[in-house]
Design a protein around this motif. Sequence first.
Motif, PDB file in Angstrom:
ATOM      1  N   THR A 177       0.835  -1.211   0.000  1.00 32.23           N
ATOM      2  CA  THR A 177       0.000   0.000   0.000  1.00 32.23           C
ATOM      3  C   THR A 177       0.861   1.248   0.000  1.00 32.23           C
ATOM      4  OG1 THR A 177      -1.759  -1.145   1.178  1.00 32.23           O
ATOM      5  CG2 THR A 177      -1.770   1.265   1.257  1.00 32.23           C
ATOM      6  N   TRP A 178       1.880   1.245   0.863  1.00 29.94           N
ATOM      7  CA  TRP A 178       2.743   2.426   0.935  1.00 29.94           C
ATOM      8  C   TRP A 178       3.532   2.621  -0.357  1.00 29.94           C
ATOM      9  CZ3 TRP A 178       3.006   6.740   3.435  1.00 29.94           C
ATOM     10  CH2 TRP A 178       2.352   6.848   4.676  1.00 29.94           C
ATOM     11  N   LEU A 179       3.918   1.532  -0.979  1.00 34.87           N
ATOM     12  CA  LEU A 179       4.687   1.669  -2.215  1.00 34.87           C
ATOM     13  C   LEU A 179       3.814   2.117  -3.389  1.00 34.87           C
ATOM     14  CD1 LEU A 179       7.190  -1.309  -1.977  1.00 34.87           C
ATOM     15  CD2 LEU A 179       7.643   1.130  -1.654  1.00 34.87           C
ATOM     16  N   LEU A 180       2.495   2.044  -3.225  1.00 39.34           N
ATOM     17  CA  LEU A 180       1.624   2.682  -4.210  1.00 39.34           C
ATOM     18  C   LEU A 180       1.652   4.196  -4.030  1.00 39.34           C
ATOM     19  CD1 LEU A 180      -1.483   0.313  -4.166  1.00 39.34           C
ATOM     20  CD2 LEU A 180       0.168   0.599  -6.025  1.00 39.34           C
ATOM     21  N   TYR A 181       1.782   4.610  -2.750  1.00 32.20           N
ATOM     22  CA  TYR A 181       1.807   6.046  -2.440  1.00 32.20           C
ATOM     23  C   TYR A 181       3.192   6.657  -2.679  1.00 32.20           C
ATOM     24  CZ  TYR A 181       1.506  10.320   0.361  1.00 32.20           C
ATOM     25  OH  TYR A 181       1.543  11.622   0.781  1.00 32.20           O
ATOM     26  N   THR A 182       4.230   5.927  -2.279  1.00 31.89           N
ATOM     27  CA  THR A 182       5.609   6.397  -2.509  1.00 31.89           C
ATOM     28  C   THR A 182       6.336   5.331  -3.330  1.00 31.89           C
ATOM     29  OG1 THR A 182       6.339   5.449  -0.399  1.00 31.89           O
ATOM     30  CG2 THR A 182       5.689   7.759  -0.399  1.00 31.89           C
ATOM     31  N   PRO A 183       6.047   5.244  -4.621  1.00 35.60           N
ATOM     32  CA  PRO A 183       6.605   4.171  -5.451  1.00 35.60           C
ATOM     33  C   PRO A 183       8.096   4.362  -5.719  1.00 35.60           C
ATOM     34  CG  PRO A 183       5.423   5.732  -6.811  1.00 35.60           C
ATOM     35  CD  PRO A 183       5.174   6.152  -5.389  1.00 35.60           C
ATOM     36  N   PHE A 184       8.777   3.246  -5.890  1.00 34.96           N
ATOM     37  CA  PHE A 184      10.166   3.318  -6.323  1.00 34.96           C
ATOM     38  C   PHE A 184      10.197   3.971  -7.716  1.00 34.96           C
ATOM     39  CE2 PHE A 184      10.984  -0.670  -3.647  1.00 34.96           C
ATOM     40  CZ  PHE A 184      11.375   0.101  -2.560  1.00 34.96           C
ATOM     41  N   PRO A 185      11.144   4.808  -7.989  1.00 34.31           N
ATOM     42  CA  PRO A 185      11.127   5.569  -9.251  1.00 34.31           C
ATOM     43  C   PRO A 185      11.213   4.698 -10.498  1.00 34.31           C
ATOM     44  CG  PRO A 185      13.223   5.859  -8.089  1.00 34.31           C
ATOM     45  CD  PRO A 185      12.293   5.189  -7.132  1.00 34.31           C
ATOM     46  N   GLU A 186      11.827   3.530 -10.374  1.00 37.49           N
ATOM     47  CA  GLU A 186      11.963   2.698 -11.575  1.00 37.49           C
ATOM     48  C   GLU A 186      10.646   2.049 -11.983  1.00 37.49           C
ATOM     49  OE1 GLU A 186      13.210   0.003  -8.103  1.00 37.49           O
ATOM     50  OE2 GLU A 186      13.406   2.118  -8.705  1.00 37.49           O
ATOM     51  N   THR A 187       9.610   2.167 -11.118  1.00 36.29           N
ATOM     52  CA  THR A 187       8.316   1.572 -11.457  1.00 36.29           C
ATOM     53  C   THR A 187       7.426   2.527 -12.246  1.00 36.29           C
ATOM     54  OG1 THR A 187       7.343   2.286  -9.358  1.00 36.29           O
ATOM     55  CG2 THR A 187       8.423   0.127  -9.398  1.00 36.29           C
ATOM     56  N   VAL A 188       7.919   3.731 -12.502  1.00 35.53           N
ATOM     57  CA  VAL A 188       7.144   4.700 -13.281  1.00 35.53           C
ATOM     58  C   VAL A 188       6.920   4.140 -14.690  1.00 35.53           C
ATOM     59  CG1 VAL A 188       7.130   7.003 -14.296  1.00 35.53           C
ATOM     60  CG2 VAL A 188       7.991   6.653 -11.966  1.00 35.53           C
ATOM     61  N   PRO A 189       5.701   4.089 -15.159  1.00 31.64           N
ATOM     62  CA  PRO A 189       5.424   3.526 -16.492  1.00 31.64           C
ATOM     63  C   PRO A 189       6.173   4.281 -17.594  1.00 31.64           C
ATOM     64  CG  PRO A 189       3.393   3.793 -15.231  1.00 31.64           C
ATOM     65  CD  PRO A 189       4.467   4.486 -14.444  1.00 31.64           C
ATOM     66  N   GLY A 190       6.681   3.531 -18.549  1.00 30.89           N
ATOM     67  CA  GLY A 190       7.340   4.118 -19.699  1.00 30.89           C
ATOM     68  C   GLY A 190       8.798   4.464 -19.501  1.00 30.89           C
ATOM     69  N   LEU A 191       9.341   4.179 -18.319  1.00 35.75           N
ATOM     70  CA  LEU A 191      10.746   4.500 -18.065  1.00 35.75           C
ATOM     71  C   LEU A 191      11.641   3.533 -18.835  1.00 35.75           C
ATOM     72  CD1 LEU A 191      12.187   6.567 -16.144  1.00 35.75           C
ATOM     73  CD2 LEU A 191      12.546   4.654 -14.591  1.00 35.75           C
ATOM     74  N   PRO A 192      12.685   4.039 -19.518  1.00 30.97           N
ATOM     75  CA  PRO A 192      13.588   3.134 -20.244  1.00 30.97           C
ATOM     76  C   PRO A 192      14.180   2.084 -19.310  1.00 30.97           C
ATOM     77  CG  PRO A 192      14.003   5.407 -20.862  1.00 30.97           C
ATOM     78  CD  PRO A 192      13.052   5.456 -19.695  1.00 30.97           C
ATOM     79  N   GLN A 193      14.406   0.898 -19.839  1.00 27.78           N
ATOM     80  CA  GLN A 193      14.860  -0.220 -19.013  1.00 27.78           C
ATOM     81  C   GLN A 193      16.221   0.051 -18.379  1.00 27.78           C
ATOM     82  OE1 GLN A 193      14.927  -3.951 -21.082  1.00 27.78           O
ATOM     83  NE2 GLN A 193      15.488  -5.149 -19.281  1.00 27.78           N
ATOM     84  N   ASP A 194      17.138   0.671 -19.144  1.00 26.80           N
ATOM     85  CA  ASP A 194      18.458   0.914 -18.578  1.00 26.80           C
ATOM     86  C   ASP A 194      18.404   1.944 -17.446  1.00 26.80           C
ATOM     87  OD1 ASP A 194      17.814   2.982 -20.273  1.00 26.80           O
ATOM     88  OD2 ASP A 194      19.681   2.921 -21.429  1.00 26.80           O
ATOM     89  N   THR A 195      17.493   2.922 -17.563  1.00 23.15           N
ATOM     90  CA  THR A 195      17.323   3.897 -16.485  1.00 23.15           C
ATOM     91  C   THR A 195      16.724   3.238 -15.260  1.00 23.15           C
ATOM     92  OG1 THR A 195      17.037   5.690 -18.081  1.00 23.15           O
ATOM     93  CG2 THR A 195      16.233   6.077 -15.834  1.00 23.15           C
ATOM     94  N   ALA A 196      15.732   2.389 -15.472  1.00 29.32           N
ATOM     95  CA  ALA A 196      15.113   1.675 -14.354  1.00 29.32           C
ATOM     96  C   ALA A 196      16.141   0.799 -13.634  1.00 29.32           C
ATOM     97  CB  ALA A 196      13.951   0.822 -14.858  1.00 29.32           C
ATOM     98  N   PHE A 197      16.970   0.137 -14.406  1.00 30.69           N
ATOM     99  CA  PHE A 197      17.998  -0.724 -13.800  1.00 30.69           C
ATOM    100  C   PHE A 197      18.985   0.114 -12.990  1.00 30.69           C
ATOM    101  CE2 PHE A 197      22.199  -2.708 -13.959  1.00 30.69           C
ATOM    102  CZ  PHE A 197      21.919  -3.945 -13.382  1.00 30.69           C
ATOM    103  N   ALA A 198      19.389   1.257 -13.527  1.00 29.77           N
ATOM    104  CA  ALA A 198      20.339   2.117 -12.830  1.00 29.77           C
ATOM    105  C   ALA A 198      19.752   2.629 -11.518  1.00 29.77           C
ATOM    106  CB  ALA A 198      20.739   3.288 -13.722  1.00 29.77           C
TER     107      ALA A 198
END
Length: 782
Positions: A556-577
Amino acid sequence: MDLQVQKSQQYLNTTYDSETGFVALTEDGQTGWPTIFGILRALQIELGIASPSTNFGPATSAAFTSNFGTLTSSNTTTRVTALVQCAFWCKGYYGGPTFGTWTEDIDGGIRMIRAALGLSSEPSIPLKLMRSLLSMDAYTLLPGGTDFIRAGEQWLNGQYLERRDFDVLPADGLFTRSVQEGLMLALQYELGMADYDATTGTGATGSLGPKTSSLLQTQGNVAPGSIDSVRKFVSLFQIALAFNGYSVSVTGSFDSATGSAVRDFQSFMELPQTGIGDYQTWAALLVSTGDPNRPATGLDTNLPITQERALSLYNLGYRVAGRYLTVSGKAIVPGEIEILLDAGFSVAPIFQNYNNDASYFTKDVGADHGLQAAIRARQLGFKSDTIIFFAVDYDAFGDEILTIVADYFGGIKESLAKSRSNSFKIGVYGTRNVCQKLKEAGYADAIWVSGMSTGYSGNLGFKMPEDWMYNQIQEVGSLNIDRNVVSSRARPAKRENINPTPLTADSGFVPFYWAMVKEAVLAEGATLQDPVRVSIKDASENVLFGLQRGVYDTKTWLLYTPFPETVPGLPQDTAFALASARGGYFQVSTPASEVIGYEGDLAHMAATAQGVVIWGGAQGQSAVEVGDLGGWGLDFVQLWVNYKISGDGISIRDFVLKYLGASGTEAESMGFSQSDIIADADGWLVGTEIRNGAPIDDAVRKTFLERIHWPDRLAFFTSQRFGPTTRDTMITAISNIFTSPWPWTAVPREQFLNGQPNATSTEANEFAIAATDRLLALAARD
């Protein structure tokens, strides 16, 4: 490979291989110490020395004098002649066609060598010249040398070789320890000093002691128009200028070129630009301290500087204070920086944790020291580009400087780079040679010369580094300081280079702020694997995520304060970094439960701040926004729920006034205790600063500065979040939590109500008025 050197090696091996004490040579045609030592051992064998060695010492000198005195065509042996030829070939001179035959070629070679050294041209080899031949001294200009230095070396040889203790100087154009000693001996001879007498400890020593200083002050002054006569002070002064890098010829006349060079040197060394060769100028040319009694505006000390001491030192003319970042007993103490700045000082931060032996110089130790320095400098408020000086407090030799010492500074450089949001420059404290080599190799940005170490090899035969900033020249025990000359190139930290930092009520450092600095540096360091894709703001959020762990990291909390790499449409290499940086930080981070010195619920504060960073803080608004929900917004819903469960027989107002912001076990169970209020206020303030671009440690610094007591921070929070009409806006906003129909408020409200009825509009208003009154009372410390 030199064919003649190889033939010399072959001759030595063939002739002396069976002799006791001779060490066979590699026949590679390379001139080097092994070949020179081979010739020396062979000579010692010829002189009848029982145990040949690599030292041309007193025994070898006595035997040479006894056997030959001076080598000539008529005073030699076949084998000794061959050894002279081997030495010639190693020096690059023609040795003749046949080993063991003294021909005109040898006479010609001797004349050429003597001319190169500045000596008379007779074809003879006295003891001192033989000793020079069996060394690695060069007789031609070497790379890095200058014609002006070489001319000085030649002049000194020609003038003083007959003195007992004066040895042949090389003629390579390089300023070295032996060349500096030769200049000092020459000066002492001109001052009328006898050869050194070991019995009485008097005479010329080749170093600038009290006797030489005294004589130099009374006899050595030279000025425009001065000309050498019996005493050669002008020539020696010109040579000293040449040895210090100036293009001055040895003329014996103090001409305009000499005067111009003097003024340039005086300016460079922060001396009065008199244009004359006075004692201070002589001393600066001859020894790393210069005149230790000359005026100096810098100091370093291992004792804290109190207000009284600061004023006293300022009145003595000091303006820059070198102070230590770490080590109990000598480190900067709370309030000291402000005392120094108020007194008119600027500050040069120093890091030294022993560092007085070669064993301390490894890359791992450097990395540890660099990390300690970065953290402590930020904790003390030093801003970006502040120079931190790291000590090399021992006599590091040439081969150590670019190996173990360079490794140590490489570790420092890697660790300082972790402080991305507040980058520091690397300074080196050490001998002239250490400082110059590390600066040239890119390991240091600034130089602090340990000039007081006049006997260290790194200060002998090395000119002052061109961009030196400080020169430590004298210890003053009565003041417990070292005096330092400060160059106009120095960049000590002034008030504008140092942020004020929060102190406790009793003027101590704030442990929580210090802890957040450490976490900020560690988190920023973890972003270095991909600093393009992972920002400093990401590092600050990672610290908040780390503090939330185990409490506010549910689905529930991670829906409110999500990890940045879970933002939709983020490039895979950026998410990995992004994920990698957070994972790297988590491996070295400190859990919230182990962070000391915070009065509130730290995990709660982090979750509140994270919500503001991600969703915004709704500054000045009367409506509840998404960024409010992780903090005070839903905390009020929890308090309402507990009222519905436990508040029978008590009014809404009395319940709120009793439990909101209270401490103790019962208050904690009601959902909005004192620790929650502190966390909500601090979280909103810290989150707002991070959202506006501040790294987390600076966000904490700004939040706690001049607001060390939590009610002061609560008052600041209420004024910032709810604006100028604070009370009315607070009542509206708190009521809005219960009455807003918008999904971003209504949906989480229903979850937190957990089956309890929501407040009616009348109840919400009563609740909001009571909550507002209670918060404002707490903020006013009622």
